[in-house]
Design an enzyme around this catalytic site. Structure first.
Site, PDB file in Angstrom:
ATOM      1  N   GLU A 217      31.785 -22.349  64.820  1.00 31.41           N
ATOM      2  CA  GLU A 217      31.249 -21.285  63.764  1.00 31.41           C
ATOM      3  C   GLU A 217      31.446 -20.098  64.486  1.00 31.41           C
ATOM      4  O   GLU A 217      30.355 -19.752  65.282  1.00 31.41           O
ATOM      5  CB  GLU A 217      30.155 -21.876  63.433  1.00 31.41           C
ATOM      6  CG  GLU A 217      30.036 -23.360  62.700  1.00 31.41           C
ATOM      7  CD  GLU A 217      30.543 -23.221  61.232  1.00 31.41           C
ATOM      8  OE1 GLU A 217      30.776 -21.924  60.673  1.00 31.41           O
ATOM      9  OE2 GLU A 217      30.977 -24.048  60.558  1.00 31.41           O
TER      10      GLU A 217
HETATM   11  P1  NAD Z   1      28.289 -16.162  72.689  1.00 29.06           P
HETATM   12  O1  NAD Z   1      29.633 -16.809  72.306  1.00 29.06           O
HETATM   13  O2  NAD Z   1      28.150 -15.280  73.627  1.00 29.06           O
HETATM   14  O3  NAD Z   1      27.206 -17.377  73.211  1.00 29.06           O
HETATM   15  C1  NAD Z   1      27.012 -18.717  72.557  1.00 29.06           C
HETATM   16  C2  NAD Z   1      26.819 -19.769  73.734  1.00 29.06           C
HETATM   17  O4  NAD Z   1      28.008 -20.077  74.512  1.00 29.06           O
HETATM   18  C3  NAD Z   1      25.791 -19.843  74.206  1.00 29.06           C
HETATM   19  O5  NAD Z   1      24.958 -20.758  74.377  1.00 29.06           O
HETATM   20  C4  NAD Z   1      26.306 -19.339  75.915  1.00 29.06           C
HETATM   21  O6  NAD Z   1      25.493 -20.249  76.737  1.00 29.06           O
HETATM   22  C5  NAD Z   1      27.478 -20.036  75.950  1.00 29.06           C
HETATM   23  N1  NAD Z   1      28.420 -18.908  76.709  1.00 29.06           N
HETATM   24  C6  NAD Z   1      28.479 -17.718  76.875  1.00 29.06           C
HETATM   25  N2  NAD Z   1      29.557 -17.568  77.523  1.00 29.06           N
HETATM   26  C7  NAD Z   1      30.124 -18.399  78.042  1.00 29.06           C
HETATM   27  C8  NAD Z   1      31.233 -18.925  78.788  1.00 29.06           C
HETATM   28  N3  NAD Z   1      31.898 -17.845  79.740  1.00 29.06           N
HETATM   29  N4  NAD Z   1      31.638 -19.970  79.216  1.00 29.06           N
HETATM   30  C9  NAD Z   1      30.777 -20.986  78.452  1.00 29.06           C
HETATM   31  N5  NAD Z   1      29.915 -20.831  77.627  1.00 29.06           N
HETATM   32  C10 NAD Z   1      29.421 -19.680  77.410  1.00 29.06           C
HETATM   33  O7  NAD Z   1      27.684 -15.820  71.331  1.00 29.06           O
HETATM   34  P2  NAD Z   1      26.357 -14.986  70.848  1.00 29.06           P
HETATM   35  O8  NAD Z   1      26.564 -13.524  71.434  1.00 29.06           O
HETATM   36  O9  NAD Z   1      25.021 -15.924  71.598  1.00 29.06           O
HETATM   37  O10 NAD Z   1      26.381 -14.940  69.347  1.00 29.06           O
HETATM   38  C11 NAD Z   1      26.836 -13.769  68.868  1.00 29.06           C
HETATM   39  C12 NAD Z   1      28.260 -14.410  67.937  1.00 29.06           C
HETATM   40  O11 NAD Z   1      28.092 -15.575  67.340  1.00 29.06           O
HETATM   41  C13 NAD Z   1      28.913 -13.369  67.058  1.00 29.06           C
HETATM   42  O12 NAD Z   1      30.299 -13.341  67.047  1.00 29.06           O
HETATM   43  C14 NAD Z   1      28.682 -14.040  65.592  1.00 29.06           C
HETATM   44  O13 NAD Z   1      29.275 -13.654  64.526  1.00 29.06           O
HETATM   45  C15 NAD Z   1      28.438 -15.404  66.104  1.00 29.06           C
HETATM   46  N6  NAD Z   1      27.919 -16.328  64.858  1.00 29.06           N
HETATM   47  C16 NAD Z   1      28.500 -16.885  64.174  1.00 29.06           C
HETATM   48  C17 NAD Z   1      27.696 -17.543  63.185  1.00 29.06           C
HETATM   49  C18 NAD Z   1      28.422 -18.734  62.036  1.00 29.06           C
HETATM   50  O14 NAD Z   1      27.810 -19.329  61.599  1.00 29.06           O
HETATM   51  N7  NAD Z   1      29.826 -18.679  61.921  1.00 29.06           N
HETATM   52  C19 NAD Z   1      26.422 -17.745  63.062  1.00 29.06           C
HETATM   53  C20 NAD Z   1      25.722 -16.831  64.139  1.00 29.06           C
HETATM   54  C21 NAD Z   1      26.492 -16.159  65.009  1.00 29.06           C
END
Ligand code: NAD
Length: 448
Positions: A217
């Site tokens: 997502e």
């Molecule tokens: P993110 O991708 O930075 O982090 C999400 C998760 O990934 C966290 O648990 C983090 O610990 C892990 N993570 C981060 N970097 C990593 C890496 N290098 N290797 C492995 N794991 C890693 O996302 P965010 O900043 O927390 O959230 C924002 C994003 O989420 C935006 O793009 C937003 O549009 C999206 N989002 C989507 C939905 C949906 O339902 N489609 C809902 C909310 C947010």
């Protein structure tokens, strides 16, 4: 590796081994047993309501109303699953073809097994428990990692999960990227990830090592098309308001508005009036309704888009102020954003609305067809033929016509992205099916 990480890593292996054994017990659970678990979860959430609301305030300055929205979304999904899981679990009888006239065919919904669940920080409570509901309803075990950028909510989630479930069924680990990477090494069956497209690719690559299935997502830049026939006052008010929801930190926020050039002035005037009326008291930003940007890194990131766009010639129509002391960025409207501005290619995840004009809708289609497919597209029009034309010439995970975000709230519709904005879908029965393996069974007749 520090001592804390070492403990987490050892516990991860222990939990995975326990769930590997226990999953066969959980997947055989009856509808009544799953309903019982969902009821226990609901009761626990209810008993933690005050703590959840305080945590959401500390993490994102969510007020009572915003916190209630997060809670209600979870209660709604739990109630829906409690009412429907018996029906969802029933096998679907399939009519056989001529070659297997005397056989019986059916689809059965079996659990995927062990699911790894990563939550996002923008709706840190909802985006853990909404996916957890179908994970439970479909008879899975799960390892849950709430998001580290919302640590107070992460802690309450951890308490709730530990109160309701044994770790051999649903376990929770709190932590950041190191923990995420450790969890991704496990040969789990399915990953349910909410986050950015960049990390979504890392997750999918890790899942591929074990051929685990994925639900991703993700986010993107959601476009809005405003037709000449639209009610501009209604459109501009809705778009401006929802662009600013959760301070623009919503994956479904409208981001780039393409408005017919004849309607531009009225659109901007209404959008500005909406912000003046809803976000300010005596000329000051009302921080009771305007939450904070989650952390300093994201504040600087969003400010960076603004500075870059303005330096390259964008016009600031409204807002633009950044207040470090309250970690706030004012609702902001930009026009004349040049193509080479960074804001044109990266998801903003902050309260900046960029407005573009068109004369001929085919100009908009050309531009959108070159971009990643977004999570949502919004179209405002009183002309059904125009709407159908937009649908035929664009792609997105979902669409709301004459509003924004609402298709997410209709639980009979699946919610998810497409390509760059995600893979898979959930909500209601769609979530149950996503977290199940739809198994084909052909029962042949004895021939002697
Ligand atoms: P993110 O991708 O930075 O982090 C999400 C998760 O990934 C966290 O648990 C983090 O610990 C892990 N993570 C981060 N970097 C990593 C890496 N290098 N290797 C492995 N794991 C890693 O996302 P965010 O900043 O927390 O959230 C924002 C994003 O989420 C935006 O793009 C937003 O549009 C999206 N989002 C989507 C939905 C949906 O339902 N489609 C809902 C909310 C947010």
């Amino acid at each position: 590796m520090n001592a804390e990480n070492k403990i987490a890593v050892d516990e991860v292996s222990e939990v995975f081994d326990l769930q590997t054994e226990n999953q066969w017990h959980v997947r055989r659970s009856s509808a009544a047993q799953r309903i019982e678990k969902l009821k226990r979860l609901r009761a626990a959430v209810l008993s933690y309501e005050d703590e959840i609301k305080s945590a959401l305030f500390l993490d994102l300055r969510k007020n009572e109303e915003a916190a209630t929205l997060e809670l209600d979304a979870v209660y709604g999904d739990i109630d829906d699953a409690i009412a429907s899981v018996t029906e969802w679990m029933k096998p679907v009888i399939v009519e056989t073809s001529e070659a297997f006239k005397s056989a019986r065919a059916k689809l059965v919904y079996e659990a995927r097994g062990i699911v790894l669940l990563f939550g996002a920080w923008n709706f840190p409570f909802t985006l853990v428990f909404q996916p957890l509901v179908p994970i439970i309803a479909a008879g899975n075990c799960a390892i849950v990692k709430p998001n580290e950028l919302s640590p107070n909510t992460s802690l309450v989630i951890s308490k709730i999960v530990k109160d309701v479930f044994d770790k051999e069924e649903i376990a929770v680990f709190e932590g950041g990227v190191d923990l995420a990477n450790r969890l991704l090494e496990l040969p789990i069956d399915h990953v349910f990830f909410t986050g950015s497209p960049a990390v979504g690719k890392i997750v999918m690559a890790a899942a591929a090592k074990h051929l685990a299935s994925v639900t991703l997502e993700l986010g993107g830049k959601n476009p809005v098309i405003v037709d000449k026939s639209a009610n501009i006052e209604d459109a501009a008010a809705k778009i401006a308001f929802l662009r600013n929801m959760n301070t623009g930190q919503v994956c479904l926020c409208p981001e780039n508005v393409y408005v017919h050039e004849d309607c531009k002035d009225e659109f901007i005037a209404v959008a500005k009036a909406t912000y003046s009326a809803t976000c300010y008291v005596d000329g000051e930003l009302n921080t009771d309704v305007h939450g904070k940007i989650v952390d300093k890194r994201n504040l600087d990131r969003v400010r960076g888009y603004l500075d870059d766009a303005i330096a390259k010639g964008a016009s600031l129509e409204f807002g633009g102020q950044v207040d470090e002391s309250t970690q706030s960025i004012h609702p902001t409207i930009l026009t004349n954003v040049p193509h080479d501005a960074r804001i044109m290619s990266e998801e903003v995840f902050g309260p900046i609305l960029s407005i573009f004009t068109y004369k001929d809708i085919s100009e908009v289609y050309k531009s959108l067809q070159k971009q990643e497919k977004p999570l949502a597209l919004y179209v405002f029009s009183e002309d059904d033929n125009f709407v159908e034309d937009v649908l035929a010439n664009t792609s997105s995970g979902g669409v709301t016509v004459n509003h924004c975000v609402m298709h997410y709230l209709e639980h009979n519709l699946p919610f998810g992205g497409v390509n760059g904005s995600g893979i898979g879908r959930y909500h209601g029965i769609h979530g149950f099916k996503e977290l199940s393996h739809e198994r084909a069974v052909l029962h042949t007749a004895v021939e002697v």
